[in-house]
Motif scaffolding. Sequence first.
Motif, PDB file in Angstrom:
ATOM      1  N   ILE A  63      -9.113  40.255 -37.016  1.00  0.00           N
ATOM      2  CA  ILE A  63     -10.359  40.138 -37.765  1.00  0.00           C
ATOM      3  C   ILE A  63     -11.100  41.459 -37.602  1.00  0.00           C
ATOM      4  CG2 ILE A  63     -12.582  38.958 -37.949  1.00  0.00           C
ATOM      5  CD1 ILE A  63     -11.204  36.440 -36.820  1.00  0.00           C
ATOM      6  N   SER A  64     -11.238  42.210 -38.695  1.00  0.00           N
ATOM      7  CA  SER A  64     -11.897  43.518 -38.608  1.00  0.00           C
ATOM      8  C   SER A  64     -13.409  43.410 -38.748  1.00  0.00           C
ATOM      9  CB  SER A  64     -11.342  44.474 -39.663  1.00  0.00           C
ATOM     10  OG  SER A  64     -11.517  43.936 -40.950  1.00  0.00           O
ATOM     11  N   VAL A  77     -14.654  36.231 -43.226  1.00  0.00           N
ATOM     12  CA  VAL A  77     -14.015  37.182 -42.316  1.00  0.00           C
ATOM     13  C   VAL A  77     -13.349  38.254 -43.162  1.00  0.00           C
ATOM     14  CG1 VAL A  77     -13.571  35.488 -40.499  1.00  0.00           C
ATOM     15  CG2 VAL A  77     -11.795  35.965 -42.183  1.00  0.00           C
ATOM     16  N   GLU A  78     -13.193  39.424 -42.572  1.00  0.00           N
ATOM     17  CA  GLU A  78     -12.391  40.467 -43.194  1.00  0.00           C
ATOM     18  C   GLU A  78     -11.131  40.615 -42.366  1.00  0.00           C
ATOM     19  OE1 GLU A  78     -14.933  43.909 -43.606  1.00  0.00           O
ATOM     20  OE2 GLU A  78     -15.990  42.997 -45.296  1.00  0.00           O
ATOM     21  N   VAL A  79     -10.007  40.479 -43.045  1.00  0.00           N
ATOM     22  CA  VAL A  79      -8.703  40.528 -42.403  1.00  0.00           C
ATOM     23  C   VAL A  79      -7.679  40.951 -43.449  1.00  0.00           C
ATOM     24  CG1 VAL A  79      -8.256  38.064 -42.791  1.00  0.00           C
ATOM     25  CG2 VAL A  79      -7.111  39.215 -40.925  1.00  0.00           C
ATOM     26  N   ASP A  81      -7.220  43.659 -45.073  1.00  0.00           N
ATOM     27  CA  ASP A  81      -7.810  44.391 -46.198  1.00  0.00           C
ATOM     28  C   ASP A  81      -8.367  43.493 -47.294  1.00  0.00           C
ATOM     29  OD1 ASP A  81      -7.320  46.836 -44.959  1.00  0.00           O
ATOM     30  OD2 ASP A  81      -5.295  46.916 -45.775  1.00  0.00           O
ATOM     31  N   MET A  82      -8.943  42.337 -46.901  1.00  0.00           N
ATOM     32  CA  MET A  82      -9.640  41.484 -47.859  1.00  0.00           C
ATOM     33  C   MET A  82     -10.728  40.705 -47.121  1.00  0.00           C
ATOM     34  SD  MET A  82      -6.839  38.564 -48.641  1.00  0.00           S
ATOM     35  CE  MET A  82      -5.621  38.231 -47.386  1.00  0.00           C
ATOM     36  N   ARG A  83     -11.732  40.280 -47.870  1.00  0.00           N
ATOM     37  CA  ARG A  83     -12.783  39.421 -47.313  1.00  0.00           C
ATOM     38  C   ARG A  83     -12.516  38.011 -47.806  1.00  0.00           C
ATOM     39  NH1 ARG A  83     -19.179  40.648 -47.752  1.00  0.00           N
ATOM     40  NH2 ARG A  83     -18.571  42.313 -46.318  1.00  0.00           N
ATOM     41  N   ILE A  84     -12.432  37.068 -46.871  1.00  0.00           N
ATOM     42  CA  ILE A  84     -12.096  35.682 -47.186  1.00  0.00           C
ATOM     43  C   ILE A  84     -13.304  34.802 -46.880  1.00  0.00           C
ATOM     44  CG2 ILE A  84     -10.578  33.757 -46.635  1.00  0.00           C
ATOM     45  CD1 ILE A  84      -8.540  35.956 -45.749  1.00  0.00           C
ATOM     46  N   TYR A  85     -13.744  34.060 -47.894  1.00  0.00           N
ATOM     47  CA  TYR A  85     -14.876  33.149 -47.771  1.00  0.00           C
ATOM     48  C   TYR A  85     -14.400  31.706 -47.675  1.00  0.00           C
ATOM     49  CZ  TYR A  85     -18.166  36.788 -49.164  1.00  0.00           C
ATOM     50  OH  TYR A  85     -18.931  37.925 -49.208  1.00  0.00           O
ATOM     51  N   SER A  86     -15.064  30.946 -46.808  1.00  0.00           N
ATOM     52  CA  SER A  86     -14.932  29.499 -46.790  1.00  0.00           C
ATOM     53  C   SER A  86     -16.297  28.931 -47.114  1.00  0.00           C
ATOM     54  CB  SER A  86     -14.474  28.995 -45.417  1.00  0.00           C
ATOM     55  OG  SER A  86     -14.436  27.580 -45.419  1.00  0.00           O
ATOM     56  N   CYS A  87     -16.343  28.011 -48.071  1.00  0.00           N
ATOM     57  CA  CYS A  87     -17.614  27.477 -48.556  1.00  0.00           C
ATOM     58  C   CYS A  87     -17.574  25.954 -48.575  1.00  0.00           C
ATOM     59  CB  CYS A  87     -17.869  27.962 -49.979  1.00  0.00           C
ATOM     60  SG  CYS A  87     -17.644  29.741 -50.204  1.00  0.00           S
ATOM     61  N   TYR A  88     -18.738  25.353 -48.355  1.00  0.00           N
ATOM     62  CA  TYR A  88     -18.852  23.908 -48.520  1.00  0.00           C
ATOM     63  C   TYR A  88     -20.238  23.559 -49.029  1.00  0.00           C
ATOM     64  CZ  TYR A  88     -19.040  18.940 -47.916  1.00  0.00           C
ATOM     65  OH  TYR A  88     -19.187  17.594 -48.176  1.00  0.00           O
ATOM     66  N   SER A  89     -20.272  22.790 -50.109  1.00  0.00           N
ATOM     67  CA  SER A  89     -21.514  22.261 -50.663  1.00  0.00           C
ATOM     68  C   SER A  89     -21.368  20.750 -50.782  1.00  0.00           C
ATOM     69  CB  SER A  89     -21.794  22.868 -52.039  1.00  0.00           C
ATOM     70  OG  SER A  89     -22.969  22.304 -52.575  1.00  0.00           O
ATOM     71  N   PRO A  90     -22.124  19.995 -49.987  1.00  0.00           N
ATOM     72  CA  PRO A  90     -21.997  18.537 -50.065  1.00  0.00           C
ATOM     73  C   PRO A  90     -22.483  18.008 -51.411  1.00  0.00           C
ATOM     74  CG  PRO A  90     -23.786  19.152 -48.572  1.00  0.00           C
ATOM     75  CD  PRO A  90     -23.099  20.418 -48.987  1.00  0.00           C
ATOM     76  N   PRO A  91     -21.916  16.901 -51.864  1.00  0.00           N
ATOM     77  CA  PRO A  91     -22.345  16.340 -53.147  1.00  0.00           C
ATOM     78  C   PRO A  91     -23.809  15.907 -53.116  1.00  0.00           C
ATOM     79  CG  PRO A  91     -20.792  14.871 -52.054  1.00  0.00           C
ATOM     80  CD  PRO A  91     -20.851  16.133 -51.247  1.00  0.00           C
ATOM     81  N   SER A  92     -24.379  15.702 -51.935  1.00  0.00           N
ATOM     82  CA  SER A  92     -25.784  15.289 -51.824  1.00  0.00           C
ATOM     83  C   SER A  92     -26.766  16.422 -52.097  1.00  0.00           C
ATOM     84  CB  SER A  92     -26.047  14.710 -50.423  1.00  0.00           C
ATOM     85  OG  SER A  92     -25.761  15.685 -49.436  1.00  0.00           O
TER      86      SER A  92
END
Length: 149
Positions: A63-64, A77-79, A81-92
């Motif tokens: 992880i850079s 995270v950047e790893v 040579d790319m930036r990776i997003y994890s997202c969560y939006s609850p239905p509420s």
Amino acid sequence: MAKVVQLNLNHCAVAQDLLFQTLVEEKADIAIISEVYKDPNTANWVLDSKGTAAVWVSGRLHISNRAATHVSGFTWVEVSDMRIYSCYSPPSDDFEEFARLLENIGASARSSRLPVVIAGDFNAWATEWGSKKTNARGRALLELLQRLS
């Protein structure tokens, strides 16, 4: 090329245990996770401020860089040579909360000098990814992704 797994754990302990077993068996490099059960508090695990979105990176990758501030609804995270997003939006979440989340993700993604991967559970429907119809969340997410190219 990194081997990536993306899933929603639905706050389930057994699902999280099975995730780690699957990561080992499949020799996965990266996991993009929504609705985390609990934070294992390890260096290769990056979590958002609500504890609902996470990225796990295997020890084979470095992880850079990682999200410096803990925002709600996403992390990155950047790893490799790319930036990776994890997202969560609850239905509420109402649409205004959802739109703010997308604005924050967009601003963060535009600040990256690296190619960006955005994944997670947005609780958004769009025919482009197999839903029977497109809802307001789906349209807003599609518009963000189009602006980000």
